[in-house]
Write a protein that holds these residues in place. Structure first.
Motif, mmCIF file in Angstrom:
data_model
loop_
_atom_site.group_PDB
_atom_site.id
_atom_site.type_symbol
_atom_site.label_atom_id
_atom_site.label_comp_id
_atom_site.label_asym_id
_atom_site.label_seq_id
_atom_site.Cartn_x
_atom_site.Cartn_y
_atom_site.Cartn_z
ATOM 1 N N ASP A 7 0.829 -1.209 0.000
ATOM 2 C CA ASP A 7 0.000 0.000 0.000
ATOM 3 C C ASP A 7 0.860 1.254 0.000
ATOM 4 N N ARG A 8 2.012 1.198 0.653
ATOM 5 C CA ARG A 8 2.897 2.362 0.667
ATOM 6 C C ARG A 8 3.344 2.718 -0.742
ATOM 7 N N ILE A 9 3.774 1.747 -1.529
ATOM 8 C CA ILE A 9 4.270 2.093 -2.863
ATOM 9 C C ILE A 9 3.135 2.495 -3.799
ATOM 10 N N PHE A 10 1.924 2.000 -3.536
ATOM 11 C CA PHE A 10 0.790 2.442 -4.348
ATOM 12 C C PHE A 10 0.548 3.932 -4.165
ATOM 13 N N GLY A 11 0.991 4.468 -3.049
ATOM 14 C CA GLY A 11 0.883 5.903 -2.855
ATOM 15 C C GLY A 11 1.723 6.692 -3.846
ATOM 16 N N ASP A 12 2.685 6.031 -4.511
ATOM 17 C CA ASP A 12 3.515 6.694 -5.523
ATOM 18 C C ASP A 12 2.837 6.745 -6.884
ATOM 19 N N VAL A 13 1.730 6.015 -7.043
ATOM 20 C CA VAL A 13 1.019 6.021 -8.325
ATOM 21 C C VAL A 13 0.180 7.297 -8.394
ATOM 22 N N PRO A 14 0.486 8.205 -9.332
ATOM 23 C CA PRO A 14 -0.275 9.460 -9.388
ATOM 24 C C PRO A 14 -1.741 9.212 -9.745
ATOM 25 N N ILE A 15 -2.615 9.902 -9.047
ATOM 26 C CA ILE A 15 -4.031 9.901 -9.404
ATOM 27 C C ILE A 15 -4.283 11.155 -10.239
ATOM 28 N N PRO A 16 -4.591 10.988 -11.516
ATOM 29 C CA PRO A 16 -4.769 12.171 -12.363
ATOM 30 C C PRO A 16 -6.045 12.914 -12.025
ATOM 31 N N GLY A 17 -6.097 14.149 -12.442
ATOM 32 C CA GLY A 17 -7.333 14.888 -12.307
ATOM 33 C C GLY A 17 -8.377 14.350 -13.274
ATOM 34 N N VAL A 18 -9.616 14.438 -12.879
ATOM 35 C CA VAL A 18 -10.706 13.955 -13.737
ATOM 36 C C VAL A 18 -10.873 14.904 -14.922
ATOM 37 N N SER A 19 -10.818 14.326 -16.115
ATOM 38 C CA SER A 19 -10.976 15.123 -17.324
ATOM 39 C C SER A 19 -12.220 14.668 -18.081
ATOM 40 N N ASP A 20 -12.442 15.260 -19.243
ATOM 41 C CA ASP A 20 -13.570 14.863 -20.086
ATOM 42 C C ASP A 20 -13.266 13.597 -20.878
ATOM 43 N N ASN A 21 -12.017 13.129 -20.815
ATOM 44 C CA ASN A 21 -11.608 11.952 -21.582
ATOM 45 C C ASN A 21 -11.328 10.810 -20.612
ATOM 46 N N TRP A 22 -12.313 9.963 -20.379
ATOM 47 C CA TRP A 22 -12.170 8.884 -19.393
ATOM 48 C C TRP A 22 -11.114 7.869 -19.823
ATOM 49 N N LEU A 23 -10.938 7.670 -21.127
ATOM 50 C CA LEU A 23 -9.920 6.733 -21.601
ATOM 51 C C LEU A 23 -8.519 7.232 -21.266
ATOM 52 N N GLU A 24 -8.287 8.519 -21.469
ATOM 53 C CA GLU A 24 -6.967 9.075 -21.165
ATOM 54 C C GLU A 24 -6.710 9.076 -19.662
ATOM 55 N N ASP A 25 -7.745 9.313 -18.868
ATOM 56 C CA ASP A 25 -7.582 9.247 -17.415
ATOM 57 C C ASP A 25 -7.096 7.868 -16.994
ATOM 58 N N ILE A 26 -7.662 6.827 -17.586
ATOM 59 C CA ILE A 26 -7.237 5.464 -17.255
ATOM 60 C C ILE A 26 -5.811 5.225 -17.727
ATOM 61 N N ARG A 27 -5.479 5.707 -18.912
ATOM 62 C CA ARG A 27 -4.110 5.521 -19.414
ATOM 63 C C ARG A 27 -3.089 6.122 -18.450
ATOM 64 N N VAL A 28 -3.355 7.334 -17.983
ATOM 65 C CA VAL A 28 -2.415 8.001 -17.068
ATOM 66 C C VAL A 28 -2.259 7.188 -15.790
ATOM 67 N N LEU A 29 -3.367 6.726 -15.232
ATOM 68 C CA LEU A 29 -3.313 5.944 -14.000
ATOM 69 C C LEU A 29 -2.545 4.647 -14.204
ATOM 70 N N VAL A 30 -2.857 3.929 -15.265
ATOM 71 C CA VAL A 30 -2.258 2.612 -15.490
ATOM 72 C C VAL A 30 -0.771 2.739 -15.815
ATOM 73 N N ARG A 31 -0.391 3.757 -16.536
ATOM 74 C CA ARG A 31 1.039 3.966 -16.816
ATOM 75 C C ARG A 31 1.817 4.180 -15.519
ATOM 76 N N GLY A 32 1.258 4.989 -14.625
ATOM 77 C CA GLY A 32 1.911 5.206 -13.340
ATOM 78 C C GLY A 32 1.959 3.945 -12.507
ATOM 79 N N TRP A 33 0.930 3.140 -12.588
ATOM 80 C CA TRP A 33 0.872 1.869 -11.875
ATOM 81 C C TRP A 33 1.982 0.946 -12.350
ATOM 82 N N ARG A 34 2.109 0.821 -13.662
ATOM 83 C CA ARG A 34 3.175 -0.036 -14.212
ATOM 84 C C ARG A 34 4.551 0.480 -13.799
ATOM 85 N N ARG A 35 4.752 1.787 -13.871
ATOM 86 C CA ARG A 35 6.052 2.362 -13.521
ATOM 87 C C ARG A 35 6.419 2.062 -12.073
#
Length: 245
Positions: free
Chosen positions: A93-121
């Motif tokens: 859980d500590r390292i999950f805190g390093d995964v950025p949570i993006p701001g909510v935008s009008d593009n839900w697909l891009e929001d997921i991409r940003v989150l998942v990229r940070g998760w993988r990193r």
């Protein structure tokens, strides 16, 4: 009072009754203070555990080693965490805190991409982590990011079973990709992938499709490109099937 050499505090001669008069406090050498250990807190335990996991992996983390690294007794450690599993859950859980949570935008697909990229990193930065993501994930950092993921899918029209399936697909994809990449980077020497590719090419008659597709050819398809294209495929499926039941 006696005369002192330059730079040396003067001594004071005996006063009345033969008692020596101490020099002013400003001229006295201050007694050295013993180094105080920082207090043992859950935050220190988890931070130290993450460092040990990064250096030695899951098998290399023991409660004894953790206590030694913290310079405390095992008894003191057990006041905060009961088992190694507790430590692992907290570390994830500590390292999950390093995964950025993006701001909510009008593009839900891009929001997921940003989150998942940070998760993988984050998973690649901590190669031990993908092996533990199948554990019960109830930490606040994990839940906050899962909430964001599902809320983005809901904005895209996924509900009920489709929402559960899309969530599972994305989670399994990022964890599986990170696990494969992390394992390869940890265990393979720099020439291993080239040797593997050469083996496929040398047996093209037996594996014609693998040879033609560039299987294991890192120079042709790098990990980042493969990850992005796979993510696009999953999101395209979610976008096509996302609709109220």
């Amino acid at each position: 009072m006696t005369t002192a050499e330059p730079g040396v505090p003067p001594t004071i001669s005996a006063g009345r009754g033969g008692n020596r008069i101490p020099p002013p406090i400003w001229l006295r050498a201050q007694p050295s203070r013993a180094r105080r250990k920082p207090p043992l807190t859950l935050e220190r335990i988890v931070d130290t555990a993450v460092t040990l996991l990064d250096e030695h992996g899951i098998e290399g983390l023991t409660m004894r080693r953790l206590a030694q690294q913290l310079d405390v007794t095992a008894t003191a450690l057990y006041w905060h965490v009961r088992t190694k599993d507790d430590v692992l859950d907290l570390a994830v859980d500590r390292i999950f805190g390093d995964v950025p949570i993006p701001g909510v935008s009008d593009n839900w697909l891009e929001d997921i991409r940003v989150l998942v990229r940070g998760w993988r990193r984050t998973m690649l930065d901590h190669p031990w982590a993908p092996r533990l993501v199948g554990r019960p994930m109830l930490g606040p950092n994990v839940l906050a990011r899962t909430e964001f993921l599902q809320s983005a899918l809901v904005r895209g029209g996924c509900y009920g079973l489709r929402l559960a399936v899309a969530t599972r697909m994305l989670a399994n994809y990022v964890v599986g990709a990170a696990l494969t990449e992390a394992t390869w980077h940890q265990t393979a020497d720099p020439d291993a992938r080239a040797a593997a590719r050469a083996y496929v090419a040398g047996n093209a008659d037996a594996y014609p499709t693998l040879h033609a597709s560039g299987h294991l050819d890192g120079a042709q398809w790098d990990d980042n490109l493969l990850f992005e294209e796979g993510l696009n495929g999953i999101l395209l499926t979610a976008a096509r099937t996302g609709m109220p039941e």
